[in-house]
Design a protein around this motif. Structure first.
Motif, mmCIF file in Angstrom:
data_model
loop_
_atom_site.group_PDB
_atom_site.id
_atom_site.type_symbol
_atom_site.label_atom_id
_atom_site.label_comp_id
_atom_site.label_asym_id
_atom_site.label_seq_id
_atom_site.Cartn_x
_atom_site.Cartn_y
_atom_site.Cartn_z
ATOM 1 N N GLU A 1 65.670 39.874 -9.638
ATOM 2 C CA GLU A 1 64.415 39.218 -10.010
ATOM 3 C C GLU A 1 63.665 40.003 -11.085
ATOM 4 N N GLU B 1 68.547 41.336 -4.546
ATOM 5 C CA GLU B 1 67.745 40.215 -5.064
ATOM 6 C C GLU B 1 66.513 40.726 -5.805
ATOM 7 N N GLN B 2 65.853 41.742 -5.262
ATOM 8 C CA GLN B 2 64.670 42.301 -5.921
ATOM 9 C C GLN B 2 65.025 42.828 -7.304
#
Length: 131
Positions: A39, A35-36
């Motif tokens: 993003e 997810e990081q």
């Protein structure tokens, strides 16, 4: 393996297996790391020796950029039992992941147990690929 199986049937079963068995087995830390990267706008790909049709399910469910997996020959919607190329494992897996455009060369294990041999990180996960 898989000769004669309809790919659509295997994919439907793969969706069910993901829901019932696999989703809860993916490490939270691994999900967060993916997810990081997403993003930040980094491409995040699943690279596995599993059939590409099943790898694509996992990648889609996790919101990844896509998946690379072992490709089986298909005729009339069914697996023939022959591969297109080689099993995506070991050096073939490393080569496939490293050859992707924009790859940060950071390898993450999505499984429950660490793999016996980790692929080398070419750059730290926190660095963006050079433009």
């Amino acid at each position: 393996i898989g000769a004669g199986l309809q790919v659509a049937d295997v994919v439907a079963l793969g969706e069910q297996v993901y829901d019932e068995r696999l989703a809860g087995r993916i490490w939270d830390g691994t999900r967060r790391l993916a997810e990081q990267h997403r993003e930040r706008g980094d491409p995040v790909w699943l690279v596995t020796g599993a059939p590409v049709e099943l790898a694509e399910i996992v990648a889609r469910r996790l919101g990844l950029s896509g998946a690379l997996g072992t490709i089986s020959e298909v005729e009339d919607g069914a697996w023939t039992g022959r591969l297109v190329g080689e099993i995506l494992h070991g050096k073939a897996k490393a080569d496939a992941g490293s050859s992707m455009p924009g790859s940060c060369k950071c390898w993450v294990n999505f499984g429950r147990k660490p793999v016996g041999r980790r692929l080398p990180r070419k750059r730290p996960c926190s660095s963006r690929p050079a433009a």
